[in-house]
Design an enzyme around this catalytic site. Sequence first.
Site, PDB file in Angstrom:
ATOM      1  N   HIS A  90      16.059  14.182  -7.573  1.00 28.31           N
ATOM      2  CA  HIS A  90      16.831  13.452  -8.584  1.00 28.31           C
ATOM      3  C   HIS A  90      16.861  14.229  -9.895  1.00 28.31           C
ATOM      4  CE1 HIS A  90      17.178   9.082  -6.976  1.00 28.31           C
ATOM      5  NE2 HIS A  90      17.303   9.962  -6.020  1.00 28.31           N
TER       6      HIS A  90
ATOM      7  N   TYR B 230      16.122   1.312 -14.505  1.00 28.56           N
ATOM      8  CA  TYR B 230      15.096   0.423 -15.060  1.00 28.56           C
ATOM      9  C   TYR B 230      15.808  -0.503 -16.030  1.00 28.56           C
ATOM     10  CZ  TYR B 230      11.532   3.867 -13.526  1.00 28.56           C
ATOM     11  OH  TYR B 230      10.733   4.719 -12.808  1.00 28.56           O
TER      12      TYR B 230
ATOM     13  N   TYR C  66       8.328  11.974 -17.740  1.00 27.94           N
ATOM     14  CA  TYR C  66       8.714  11.428 -16.435  1.00 27.94           C
ATOM     15  C   TYR C  66       8.605  12.485 -15.335  1.00 27.94           C
ATOM     16  CZ  TYR C  66      11.083   8.176 -13.277  1.00 27.94           C
ATOM     17  OH  TYR C  66      11.367   7.305 -12.239  1.00 27.94           O
TER      18      TYR C  66
ATOM     19  N   PRO D 176       3.156   0.546 -12.834  1.00 32.90           N
ATOM     20  CA  PRO D 176       4.036   1.446 -12.084  1.00 32.90           C
ATOM     21  C   PRO D 176       5.296   1.889 -12.836  1.00 32.90           C
ATOM     22  CG  PRO D 176       4.123  -0.781 -11.196  1.00 32.90           C
ATOM     23  CD  PRO D 176       3.067  -0.786 -12.227  1.00 32.90           C
TER      24      PRO D 176
ATOM     25  N   LYS E 100       3.668   6.933 -12.132  1.00 34.11           N
ATOM     26  CA  LYS E 100       2.642   7.955 -12.364  1.00 34.11           C
ATOM     27  C   LYS E 100       1.415   7.880 -11.450  1.00 34.11           C
ATOM     28  CE  LYS E 100       4.546  10.292 -15.524  1.00 34.11           C
ATOM     29  NZ  LYS E 100       5.524  10.881 -14.624  1.00 34.11           N
TER      30      LYS E 100
HETATM   31  P1  RFL Z   1      -5.255   4.464  -2.532  1.00 31.09           P
HETATM   32  O1  RFL Z   1      -3.858   4.784  -2.073  1.00 31.09           O
HETATM   33  O2  RFL Z   1      -5.574   3.087  -2.910  1.00 31.09           O
HETATM   34  O3  RFL Z   1      -6.219   4.941  -1.346  1.00 31.09           O
HETATM   35  C1  RFL Z   1      -7.583   4.617  -1.345  1.00 31.09           C
HETATM   36  C2  RFL Z   1      -8.070   4.570   0.079  1.00 31.09           C
HETATM   37  O4  RFL Z   1      -9.462   4.260   0.095  1.00 31.09           O
HETATM   38  C3  RFL Z   1      -9.704   3.316   1.105  1.00 31.09           C
HETATM   39  N1  RFL Z   1     -10.911   2.543   0.809  1.00 31.09           N
HETATM   40  C4  RFL Z   1     -12.076   2.740   1.448  1.00 31.09           C
HETATM   41  N2  RFL Z   1     -12.441   3.630   2.371  1.00 31.09           N
HETATM   42  C5  RFL Z   1     -13.711   3.549   2.819  1.00 31.09           C
HETATM   43  N3  RFL Z   1     -14.589   2.610   2.409  1.00 31.09           N
HETATM   44  C6  RFL Z   1     -14.248   1.697   1.486  1.00 31.09           C
HETATM   45  N4  RFL Z   1     -15.112   0.746   1.109  1.00 31.09           N
HETATM   46  C7  RFL Z   1     -12.951   1.744   0.946  1.00 31.09           C
HETATM   47  N5  RFL Z   1     -12.299   1.001   0.037  1.00 31.09           N
HETATM   48  C8  RFL Z   1     -11.061   1.507  -0.041  1.00 31.09           C
HETATM   49  C9  RFL Z   1      -8.454   2.444   1.103  1.00 31.09           C
HETATM   50  O5  RFL Z   1      -8.293   1.742   2.318  1.00 31.09           O
HETATM   51  C10 RFL Z   1      -7.367   3.500   0.883  1.00 31.09           C
HETATM   52  O6  RFL Z   1      -6.865   4.021   2.091  1.00 31.09           O
HETATM   53  O7  RFL Z   1      -5.708   5.390  -3.741  1.00 31.09           O
HETATM   54  P2  RFL Z   1      -5.332   6.922  -4.071  1.00 31.09           P
HETATM   55  O8  RFL Z   1      -5.468   7.784  -2.853  1.00 31.09           O
HETATM   56  O9  RFL Z   1      -6.070   7.228  -5.308  1.00 31.09           O
HETATM   57  O10 RFL Z   1      -3.758   6.917  -4.376  1.00 31.09           O
HETATM   58  C11 RFL Z   1      -3.253   6.232  -5.493  1.00 31.09           C
HETATM   59  C12 RFL Z   1      -1.852   5.686  -5.207  1.00 31.09           C
HETATM   60  O11 RFL Z   1      -1.888   4.952  -3.990  1.00 31.09           O
HETATM   61  C13 RFL Z   1      -1.329   4.792  -6.336  1.00 31.09           C
HETATM   62  O12 RFL Z   1      -1.686   5.323  -7.594  1.00 31.09           O
HETATM   63  C14 RFL Z   1       0.204   4.650  -6.295  1.00 31.09           C
HETATM   64  O13 RFL Z   1       0.608   3.968  -5.149  1.00 31.09           O
HETATM   65  C15 RFL Z   1       0.706   3.907  -7.538  1.00 31.09           C
HETATM   66  N6  RFL Z   1       2.148   3.666  -7.498  1.00 31.09           N
HETATM   67  C16 RFL Z   1       3.049   4.660  -7.818  1.00 31.09           C
HETATM   68  N7  RFL Z   1       2.620   5.915  -8.090  1.00 31.09           N
HETATM   69  C17 RFL Z   1       3.511   6.930  -8.345  1.00 31.09           C
HETATM   70  O14 RFL Z   1       3.084   8.072  -8.602  1.00 31.09           O
HETATM   71  N8  RFL Z   1       4.882   6.711  -8.322  1.00 31.09           N
HETATM   72  C18 RFL Z   1       5.393   5.485  -8.044  1.00 31.09           C
HETATM   73  O15 RFL Z   1       6.618   5.362  -7.953  1.00 31.09           O
HETATM   74  C19 RFL Z   1       4.480   4.388  -7.797  1.00 31.09           C
HETATM   75  N9  RFL Z   1       4.925   3.151  -7.501  1.00 31.09           N
HETATM   76  C20 RFL Z   1       2.624   2.384  -7.146  1.00 31.09           C
HETATM   77  C21 RFL Z   1       4.038   2.165  -7.174  1.00 31.09           C
HETATM   78  C22 RFL Z   1       1.758   1.361  -6.774  1.00 31.09           C
HETATM   79  C23 RFL Z   1       2.254   0.121  -6.437  1.00 31.09           C
HETATM   80  N10 RFL Z   1       1.314  -0.874  -6.025  1.00 31.09           N
HETATM   81  C24 RFL Z   1       1.504  -1.752  -4.968  1.00 31.09           C
HETATM   82  C25 RFL Z   1      -0.010  -0.854  -6.589  1.00 31.09           C
HETATM   83  C26 RFL Z   1       4.553   0.941  -6.856  1.00 31.09           C
HETATM   84  C27 RFL Z   1       3.667  -0.109  -6.506  1.00 31.09           C
HETATM   85  C28 RFL Z   1       4.290  -1.447  -6.203  1.00 31.09           C
HETATM   86  C1  PHB Z   2       9.412   2.970  -6.131  1.00 34.09           C
HETATM   87  O1  PHB Z   2      10.454   3.458  -5.628  1.00 34.09           O
HETATM   88  O2  PHB Z   2       8.587   2.343  -5.452  1.00 34.09           O
HETATM   89  C2  PHB Z   2       9.165   3.138  -7.571  1.00 34.09           C
HETATM   90  C3  PHB Z   2       9.992   3.966  -8.326  1.00 34.09           C
HETATM   91  C4  PHB Z   2       9.768   4.122  -9.687  1.00 34.09           C
HETATM   92  C5  PHB Z   2       8.740   3.445 -10.287  1.00 34.09           C
HETATM   93  C6  PHB Z   2       7.902   2.623  -9.541  1.00 34.09           C
HETATM   94  C7  PHB Z   2       8.114   2.468  -8.184  1.00 34.09           C
HETATM   95  O3  PHB Z   2       8.545   3.585 -11.621  1.00 34.09           O
END
Ligand code: RFL
Ligand code: PHB
Length: 389
Positions: free
Chosen positions: A72, A200, A384, A292, A296
């Site tokens: 993008h 957004y 960004y 989110p 980041k």
């Molecule tokens: P994770 O992905 O939570 O993975 C951690 C892993 O550890 C396991 N775990 C255990 N394992 C062993 N023993 C235990 N006791 C444990 N407890 C937990 C878990 O099962 C899991 O598999 O952390 P990690 O690897 O640090 O990754 C971080 C990302 O997942 C997170 O920051 C992003 O998803 C945040 N996020 C976004 N980030 C972006 O860079 N761009 C985005 O567009 C974006 N959109 C989002 C998001 C997060 C969202 N939610 C639901 C929180 C959108 C949403 C809606």
């Molecule tokens: C997504 O596509 O899940 C998404 C994109 C941008 C954001 C957060 C989530 O800032």
Amino acid sequence: MRTQVAIVGAGPAGLLLGHLLRSEGIDCVVVERQTGDYVLSRIRAGVLEQVTVGLMERLGLDARMKAEGLPHDGFNLTDGGRLIRIDIAALTGKQVMVYGQTEITRDLMEAAPERGLEVIYEAADVALHDVESDAPFITYSRDGAQHRIDARIIAGCDGFHGPSRQAIPASVGRAFERVYPFGWLGVLADVPPCNHELIYANHERGFALASMRSPTRSRYYIDVPLTEKIEDWSDERVWDELAIRLGPDAAAHITRGPSIEKSIAPLRSFVFEPMRHGSLLLCGDSAHIVPPTGAKGLNLAASDVHYASEALVRFFKANDVDAIPGYPDKALARVWKSERFSWSLTKLMHRFPEDGPFERRMQVAELDYIASSEAARTAIAENYVGLPV
Ligand code: RFL
Ligand code: PHB
């Protein structure tokens, strides 16, 4: 079992770190509480910065991302009638990649066996021991048996709720936190996106985001009070709300369809310092959370892993004893800048219940400034696409 680095958690942080260490010939084992399928079922991030794309390239695991990901050049902010385009390509010379966290995790997971990365799924009761010493170990149970992994370093990549951060005594650590009075309700649907770039929206009824996973799969979000229950949000109600908040131009292009995932995630800003204690390093969501809005979270996990893998390579291959203590400062400098950006974009694009007419005028003035100033758009664009590592 004995290894050099025991990694707790097989999310993006744990798997990326495991692959980077294996590519340098460093022994490691990843221990994950859930099944692989469960890890893949979590629908999360969608936008990748260059740091994340670059790590996949370095690992030679970028083929599917290059084929299926969507580069993008820009994204949009809308408020009432106007659309402000942030032309990130023109303003920074860089792009972001729209490629789901699920897909990146799948690519890392599937490549693990052939790269000699051992991942132990369904490990229950994972506990960290002796992290202050040079001989830490983890224990877990699986299939009714107790197991122990002795290591030189433990990498805590176990997300916000995992045990690694808890292994650091309260007297040593400090948490900084801001909890927001709303969550994001997200829907995933197999319908074409309403726009080729993300939008957004700040509407008087609340925030909305139009995002995507592919030309045929859309990801949308709206903010809702934390008291809302997902059962009260039928697909039709979500589509109606999105159409209002995104405005008539986007609404005209929304294709409705059944949701294939729908959930509410709370918003939080959180940083835990320090990101190291003795032989334990924290990476990703175990050490910090961002709302989110700036996309980041996953990208910060990737930059932590970049710094951590560099430190571990220097430690294990060049015997550099300063490498591990140097990790937290490098990682945290970038973490706090991403925290600031995510917080400021959240404040700009959401209607907070405690805000009144003054705060609203501040939002309008800031959006006016962004619309009229290339310098302001450049500042948003460079945050960004991701600050340099
Ligand atoms: P994770 O992905 O939570 O993975 C951690 C892993 O550890 C396991 N775990 C255990 N394992 C062993 N023993 C235990 N006791 C444990 N407890 C937990 C878990 O099962 C899991 O598999 O952390 P990690 O690897 O640090 O990754 C971080 C990302 O997942 C997170 O920051 C992003 O998803 C945040 N996020 C976004 N980030 C972006 O860079 N761009 C985005 O567009 C974006 N959109 C989002 C998001 C997060 C969202 N939610 C639901 C929180 C959108 C949403 C809606
Ligand atoms: C997504 O596509 O899940 C998404 C994109 C941008 C954001 C957060 C989530 O800032």
